[in-house]
Design a protein around this motif. Structure first.
Motif, mmCIF file in Angstrom:
data_model
loop_
_atom_site.group_PDB
_atom_site.id
_atom_site.type_symbol
_atom_site.label_atom_id
_atom_site.label_comp_id
_atom_site.label_asym_id
_atom_site.label_seq_id
_atom_site.Cartn_x
_atom_site.Cartn_y
_atom_site.Cartn_z
ATOM 1 N N ALA A 45 18.096 10.859 -0.491
ATOM 2 C CA ALA A 45 18.660 10.298 -1.718
ATOM 3 C C ALA A 45 17.840 10.667 -2.955
ATOM 4 C CB ALA A 45 18.753 8.781 -1.595
ATOM 5 N N CYS A 46 16.667 11.250 -2.773
ATOM 6 C CA CYS A 46 15.819 11.639 -3.914
ATOM 7 C C CYS A 46 16.411 12.860 -4.617
ATOM 8 C CB CYS A 46 14.402 11.960 -3.443
ATOM 9 S SG CYS A 46 13.490 10.509 -2.912
ATOM 10 N N ASP A 47 16.114 12.979 -5.902
ATOM 11 C CA ASP A 47 16.580 14.117 -6.683
ATOM 12 C C ASP A 47 15.844 15.401 -6.305
ATOM 13 O OD1 ASP A 47 18.390 12.566 -8.374
ATOM 14 O OD2 ASP A 47 16.552 11.701 -9.195
ATOM 15 N N ILE A 48 14.545 15.283 -6.026
ATOM 16 C CA ILE A 48 13.733 16.406 -5.561
ATOM 17 C C ILE A 48 13.196 16.011 -4.197
ATOM 18 C CG2 ILE A 48 11.672 17.812 -5.952
ATOM 19 C CD1 ILE A 48 12.105 17.402 -8.950
ATOM 20 N N ILE A 49 13.596 16.746 -3.164
ATOM 21 C CA ILE A 49 13.212 16.419 -1.792
ATOM 22 C C ILE A 49 12.077 17.336 -1.364
ATOM 23 C CG2 ILE A 49 14.005 16.299 0.594
ATOM 24 C CD1 ILE A 49 16.859 15.855 -0.608
ATOM 25 N N LEU A 50 10.979 16.707 -0.927
ATOM 26 C CA LEU A 50 9.814 17.443 -0.449
ATOM 27 C C LEU A 50 9.626 17.163 1.032
ATOM 28 C CD1 LEU A 50 7.306 16.645 -3.337
ATOM 29 C CD2 LEU A 50 8.820 18.615 -3.111
ATOM 30 N N GLU A 51 9.155 18.154 1.764
ATOM 31 C CA GLU A 51 8.895 17.992 3.189
ATOM 32 C C GLU A 51 7.412 17.736 3.410
ATOM 33 O OE1 GLU A 51 10.325 21.404 5.244
ATOM 34 O OE2 GLU A 51 12.346 21.212 4.429
ATOM 35 N N GLY A 52 7.103 17.130 4.542
ATOM 36 C CA GLY A 52 5.705 16.940 4.916
ATOM 37 C C GLY A 52 5.376 15.492 5.181
ATOM 38 N N THR A 53 4.463 15.290 6.110
ATOM 39 C CA THR A 53 4.078 13.932 6.486
ATOM 40 C C THR A 53 3.246 13.241 5.420
ATOM 41 O OG1 THR A 53 2.171 14.818 7.673
ATOM 42 C CG2 THR A 53 4.177 14.445 8.963
ATOM 43 N N SER A 54 2.703 13.985 4.484
ATOM 44 C CA SER A 54 1.900 13.371 3.424
ATOM 45 C C SER A 54 2.759 12.931 2.233
ATOM 46 C CB SER A 54 0.812 14.333 2.949
ATOM 47 O OG SER A 54 1.396 15.493 2.399
ATOM 48 N N VAL A 55 4.070 13.165 2.304
ATOM 49 C CA VAL A 55 4.992 12.777 1.244
ATOM 50 C C VAL A 55 5.743 11.525 1.686
ATOM 51 C CG1 VAL A 55 6.981 13.484 -0.148
ATOM 52 C CG2 VAL A 55 5.285 15.185 0.563
ATOM 53 N N SER A 56 5.727 10.487 0.855
ATOM 54 C CA SER A 56 6.454 9.254 1.166
ATOM 55 C C SER A 56 7.948 9.460 0.990
ATOM 56 C CB SER A 56 5.990 8.118 0.250
ATOM 57 O OG SER A 56 4.644 7.811 0.493
ATOM 58 N N ARG A 57 8.736 8.551 1.597
ATOM 59 C CA ARG A 57 10.190 8.639 1.455
ATOM 60 C C ARG A 57 10.604 8.629 -0.012
ATOM 61 N NH1 ARG A 57 9.521 4.778 5.091
ATOM 62 N NH2 ARG A 57 9.591 5.467 7.229
ATOM 63 N N ARG A 58 9.992 7.763 -0.785
ATOM 64 C CA ARG A 58 10.219 7.709 -2.242
ATOM 65 C C ARG A 58 8.825 7.737 -2.863
ATOM 66 N NH1 ARG A 58 14.635 7.031 -5.304
ATOM 67 N NH2 ARG A 58 14.312 6.187 -7.366
ATOM 68 N N HIS A 59 8.352 8.918 -3.172
ATOM 69 C CA HIS A 59 6.951 9.144 -3.521
ATOM 70 C C HIS A 59 6.640 8.852 -4.993
ATOM 71 C CE1 HIS A 59 3.193 10.944 -2.023
ATOM 72 N NE2 HIS A 59 3.002 11.290 -3.283
ATOM 73 N N ALA A 60 7.477 9.348 -5.885
ATOM 74 C CA ALA A 60 7.195 9.205 -7.321
ATOM 75 C C ALA A 60 8.477 9.350 -8.122
ATOM 76 C CB ALA A 60 6.185 10.261 -7.768
ATOM 77 N N GLU A 61 8.380 8.983 -9.395
ATOM 78 C CA GLU A 61 9.483 9.177 -10.338
ATOM 79 C C GLU A 61 8.946 9.817 -11.605
ATOM 80 O OE1 GLU A 61 13.008 5.988 -9.797
ATOM 81 O OE2 GLU A 61 11.416 5.441 -11.163
ATOM 82 N N VAL A 62 9.730 10.710 -12.161
ATOM 83 C CA VAL A 62 9.448 11.272 -13.470
ATOM 84 C C VAL A 62 10.446 10.614 -14.415
ATOM 85 C CG1 VAL A 62 9.363 13.375 -14.849
ATOM 86 C CG2 VAL A 62 8.769 13.463 -12.423
ATOM 87 N N PHE A 63 9.943 10.093 -15.529
ATOM 88 C CA PHE A 63 10.854 9.417 -16.451
ATOM 89 C C PHE A 63 10.459 9.667 -17.893
ATOM 90 C CE2 PHE A 63 7.485 6.420 -15.618
ATOM 91 C CZ PHE A 63 7.255 5.783 -16.828
ATOM 92 N N ARG A 64 11.419 9.450 -18.753
ATOM 93 C CA ARG A 64 11.247 9.673 -20.180
ATOM 94 C C ARG A 64 11.118 8.323 -20.880
ATOM 95 N NH1 ARG A 64 13.150 14.325 -22.902
ATOM 96 N NH2 ARG A 64 14.323 14.860 -21.055
ATOM 97 N N ALA A 65 10.197 8.230 -21.823
ATOM 98 C CA ALA A 65 10.043 7.045 -22.670
ATOM 99 C C ALA A 65 9.861 7.561 -24.091
ATOM 100 C CB ALA A 65 8.865 6.196 -22.234
ATOM 101 N N GLY A 66 10.932 7.519 -24.853
ATOM 102 C CA GLY A 66 10.890 8.118 -26.190
ATOM 103 C C GLY A 66 10.750 9.618 -26.067
ATOM 104 N N ALA A 67 9.780 10.178 -26.760
ATOM 105 C CA ALA A 67 9.564 11.628 -26.711
ATOM 106 C C ALA A 67 8.619 12.035 -25.583
ATOM 107 C CB ALA A 67 8.993 12.110 -28.044
ATOM 108 N N ALA A 68 8.011 11.050 -24.904
ATOM 109 C CA ALA A 68 7.039 11.336 -23.844
ATOM 110 C C ALA A 68 7.698 11.359 -22.467
ATOM 111 C CB ALA A 68 5.936 10.287 -23.865
ATOM 112 N N VAL A 69 7.119 12.129 -21.557
ATOM 113 C CA VAL A 69 7.575 12.189 -20.170
ATOM 114 C C VAL A 69 6.399 11.783 -19.284
ATOM 115 C CG1 VAL A 69 8.445 13.682 -18.334
ATOM 116 C CG2 VAL A 69 9.226 14.004 -20.691
ATOM 117 N N PHE A 70 6.667 10.906 -18.293
ATOM 118 C CA PHE A 70 5.628 10.379 -17.416
ATOM 119 C C PHE A 70 5.998 10.602 -15.964
ATOM 120 C CE2 PHE A 70 5.604 7.867 -21.273
ATOM 121 C CZ PHE A 70 4.252 7.817 -21.589
#
Length: 65
Positions: free
Chosen positions: A33-58
């Motif tokens: 269900a993730c937008d970017i799917i990574l393989e590997g046992t060191s990657v969690s099912r839902r590892h991180a999110e990239v998001f926008r806040a105003g002009a900044a990206v986190f």
């Protein structure tokens, strides 16, 4: 804007366009269900999110182990 994830071992790249919407979020992880799917046992099912806040990206850890 384009998000580029590069595998350090193989050099393979995954590229995804980051939505222009002010509240845009892109999920990263092993789950299909993730937008970017990574393989590997060191990657969690839902590892991180990239998001926008105003002009900044986190990137935010999603509570991965």
């Amino acid at each position: 804007m384009t998000i580029v994830v590069t595998n350090p071992k193989t050099g393979a790249e995954i590229r995804r366009e980051f939505p222009e919407a002010a509240e845009a979020r892109v999920s990263i992880g092993r789950n299909d269900a993730c937008d970017i799917i990574l393989e590997g046992t060191s990657v969690s099912r839902r590892h991180a999110e990239v998001f926008r806040a105003g002009a900044a990206v986190f990137i935010q850890d999603s509570g991965s182990t």
